[in-house]
Design a protein around this motif. Sequence first.
Motif, PDB file in Angstrom:
ATOM      1  N   SER A   1       1.855  21.247  18.325  1.00 53.84           N
ATOM      2  CA  SER A   1       3.189  21.218  17.718  1.00 53.84           C
ATOM      3  C   SER A   1       3.207  21.513  16.243  1.00 53.84           C
ATOM      4  N   GLY A   2       2.050  21.516  15.579  1.00 55.29           N
ATOM      5  CA  GLY A   2       2.008  21.737  14.140  1.00 55.29           C
ATOM      6  C   GLY A   2       2.505  20.561  13.345  1.00 55.29           C
ATOM      7  N   GLU A   3       2.634  19.394  13.958  1.00 56.08           N
ATOM      8  CA  GLU A   3       3.188  18.204  13.321  1.00 56.08           C
ATOM      9  C   GLU A   3       2.189  17.594  12.353  1.00 56.08           C
ATOM     10  N   THR A   4       2.703  16.980  11.300  1.00 56.39           N
ATOM     11  CA  THR A   4       1.901  16.202  10.369  1.00 56.39           C
ATOM     12  C   THR A   4       2.538  14.858  10.193  1.00 56.39           C
ATOM     13  N   ALA A   5       1.795  13.927   9.595  1.00 61.61           N
ATOM     14  CA  ALA A   5       2.340  12.589   9.344  1.00 61.61           C
ATOM     15  C   ALA A   5       3.600  12.704   8.523  1.00 61.61           C
ATOM     16  N   GLY A   6       4.637  12.043   8.981  1.00 60.33           N
ATOM     17  CA  GLY A   6       5.886  12.079   8.270  1.00 60.33           C
ATOM     18  C   GLY A   6       6.896  13.015   8.886  1.00 60.33           C
ATOM     19  N   ARG A   7       6.512  13.850   9.842  1.00 52.49           N
ATOM     20  CA  ARG A   7       7.485  14.705  10.511  1.00 52.49           C
ATOM     21  C   ARG A   7       8.395  13.828  11.353  1.00 52.49           C
ATOM     22  N   PRO A   8       9.678  14.117  11.472  1.00 53.54           N
ATOM     23  CA  PRO A   8      10.581  13.297  12.254  1.00 53.54           C
ATOM     24  C   PRO A   8      10.092  13.114  13.670  1.00 53.54           C
ATOM     25  N   PRO A   9      10.239  11.912  14.243  1.00 50.32           N
ATOM     26  CA  PRO A   9       9.746  11.657  15.583  1.00 50.32           C
ATOM     27  C   PRO A   9      10.487  12.465  16.621  1.00 50.32           C
ATOM     28  N   GLY A  10       9.822  12.627  17.755  1.00 48.77           N
ATOM     29  CA  GLY A  10      10.439  13.359  18.835  1.00 48.77           C
ATOM     30  C   GLY A  10      10.341  14.850  18.699  1.00 48.77           C
ATOM     31  N   THR A  11       9.468  15.336  17.800  1.00 49.03           N
ATOM     32  CA  THR A  11       9.356  16.782  17.603  1.00 49.03           C
ATOM     33  C   THR A  11       8.186  17.370  18.341  1.00 49.03           C
ATOM     34  N   GLY A  12       7.540  16.573  19.191  1.00 48.34           N
ATOM     35  CA  GLY A  12       6.429  17.077  19.964  1.00 48.34           C
ATOM     36  C   GLY A  12       6.879  18.070  21.003  1.00 48.34           C
TER      37      GLY A  12
ATOM     38  N   LEU B   1       0.822  -1.215   0.000  1.00 49.96           N
ATOM     39  CA  LEU B   1       0.000   0.000   0.000  1.00 49.96           C
ATOM     40  C   LEU B   1       0.853   1.261   0.000  1.00 49.96           C
ATOM     41  N   ASP B   2       2.096   1.174   0.453  1.00 50.86           N
ATOM     42  CA  ASP B   2       2.985   2.333   0.398  1.00 50.86           C
ATOM     43  C   ASP B   2       3.461   2.626  -1.021  1.00 50.86           C
ATOM     44  N   THR B   3       3.206   1.712  -1.976  1.00 46.79           N
ATOM     45  CA  THR B   3       3.705   1.889  -3.343  1.00 46.79           C
ATOM     46  C   THR B   3       2.595   2.038  -4.374  1.00 46.79           C
ATOM     47  N   VAL B   4       1.329   1.946  -3.963  1.00 49.73           N
ATOM     48  CA  VAL B   4       0.228   2.006  -4.924  1.00 49.73           C
ATOM     49  C   VAL B   4      -0.751   3.102  -4.525  1.00 49.73           C
TER      50      VAL B   4
ATOM     51  N   VAL C   1       3.744   5.305   5.778  1.00 46.15           N
ATOM     52  CA  VAL C   1       2.529   5.447   6.578  1.00 46.15           C
ATOM     53  C   VAL C   1       1.655   4.201   6.497  1.00 46.15           C
ATOM     54  N   ALA C   2       1.594   3.532   5.342  1.00 48.81           N
ATOM     55  CA  ALA C   2       0.801   2.306   5.244  1.00 48.81           C
ATOM     56  C   ALA C   2       1.477   1.150   5.971  1.00 48.81           C
ATOM     57  N   THR C   3       2.799   1.094   5.922  1.00 46.13           N
ATOM     58  CA  THR C   3       3.520   0.086   6.692  1.00 46.13           C
ATOM     59  C   THR C   3       3.281   0.283   8.181  1.00 46.13           C
ATOM     60  N   ALA C   4       3.207   1.536   8.616  1.00 46.47           N
ATOM     61  CA  ALA C   4       2.902   1.823  10.027  1.00 46.47           C
ATOM     62  C   ALA C   4       1.507   1.336  10.383  1.00 46.47           C
TER      63      ALA C   4
END
Length: 473
Positions: A461-472, A83-86, A396-399
């Motif tokens: 925090s203004g974070e979105t999916a894909g932002r590096p972890p630990g940025t909260g 699903l991450d590739t289609v 994100v689909a792998t997650a």
Amino acid sequence: MTQAGPEQLDRHATARPGPAGNWWVVGGMGLVVFMASLDMSIVHVALPQIQQTFGAPASTVQWVVLGYLLPLLALALPAGRWLDTVDRGAALIWACAGFAVASLAAGLAPTIGWLIAARIVQGMAGTVLMNLIPVLITTSVDPRVRGRAMGVVDTMGMLGLISGPGIGGLIVASMGWPWIFYVNVPVCAALIALAVRRVPRAGRIRLSGRSTAIEALLLTTGTVVVMLAFTLASGRTPYWLILGLTAVPLLLVWHRLPVSRHVRELVRLPAMRRPLTALATTATATGLLFYMVPFYLATVLRTPAPVTGLTMLALPLAAAALGPLAGLLADRYGYLKIAMIGMVTMICGLLTLASAAPTWHATDVAWRLALTGIGIGLFNAPNMSAAMSAAPRSLVATAGAATSLARQGGFALGPAAATLVWGLSGFGVDGFGDAFAVAAVIVGLGLVPLPDRAPENPADSGETAGRPPGTGR
């Protein structure tokens, strides 16, 4: 068919329709999880009639249930990588169509073998659908309301589990067991119509290559071995453990395959690993609870079957009621804060059950199950939001697949853990309290690493999916 290019997929992943469109997608995903949860619980009611129809032994009939669960465990990770590739909109349409066709085939099954095969195909389509749920929510709604969206979907899943036995009983009694599968067809048609109108599509889909087939074969074989071991689990003999250990070489081979690299990279992220660990431990404790409590009610308290069923409803009802509130609180105060409160509440509920006595009544069990359910309701949506917020956009689909595997694996491990603890006590009355205490410890193991730094709620925090972890915050 052609595969969607990376640029197309990236635009698709970040596309955010207007508010109405966003919540149409959330409602559709809620309908998906309701249908999938209903399907898991509704079939149990029909098993006696299915056995009578085909004259099959119970050991064969149980695979009507296990055949559906097998792909959910074995194919979750390969489906997530795919699903991450289609294009996910197209994948949603094809998965709904596959689920509908498999449901129709199950209802028309002339033999038990046909029915089991149809259930396996149904589970394969269901695996794609379950993986798509967190992905489409994460990529379709504003990050500031992600917790609320997850809460709505979680509540729909709980309602599916709650209503399954009742709806299944009515359908089987009035129309016959094939109709428990036929009811999926109009639901899938509605989802396809929703996907066509509301879910953006950037390309077509294609089948995966040979490497994915090898991965699926290894994971399926390993899962079958582990499921058989769980079926034989007992505190009196080690044979089930020996059988389960034969899956280790298969998993080591998979770990060395290049296709496992993305999964390994994902799990190495502390902000992803912590929610996954917490999800696995709470699911294991929940599976243990659902396995042990009916035995306690029936064999120790001598509770009639209807009262046992009503008592068991206390947990999912409480969890369903708290789902939307948990999402709202998580969006406001932070995902992990609310998830931690939920886990602590769940531990408190399990510890109150650990003092189980033969002098209790069903009401004594019911309020303790409700307290545990409140904890589950407070935990589920915030923890899922934390996991999906920590995922890199390209994975994100792998997650989503990893969260599905952690949940389903925990549910499968719970009854085995219950049988093991109960067996160590000689399957006596004291074993029930011991099992509930062990469930509390299992949840606590998931709580230990959870407070470390991880993405907080995007409203702060203004974070979105894909932002590096630990940025909260």
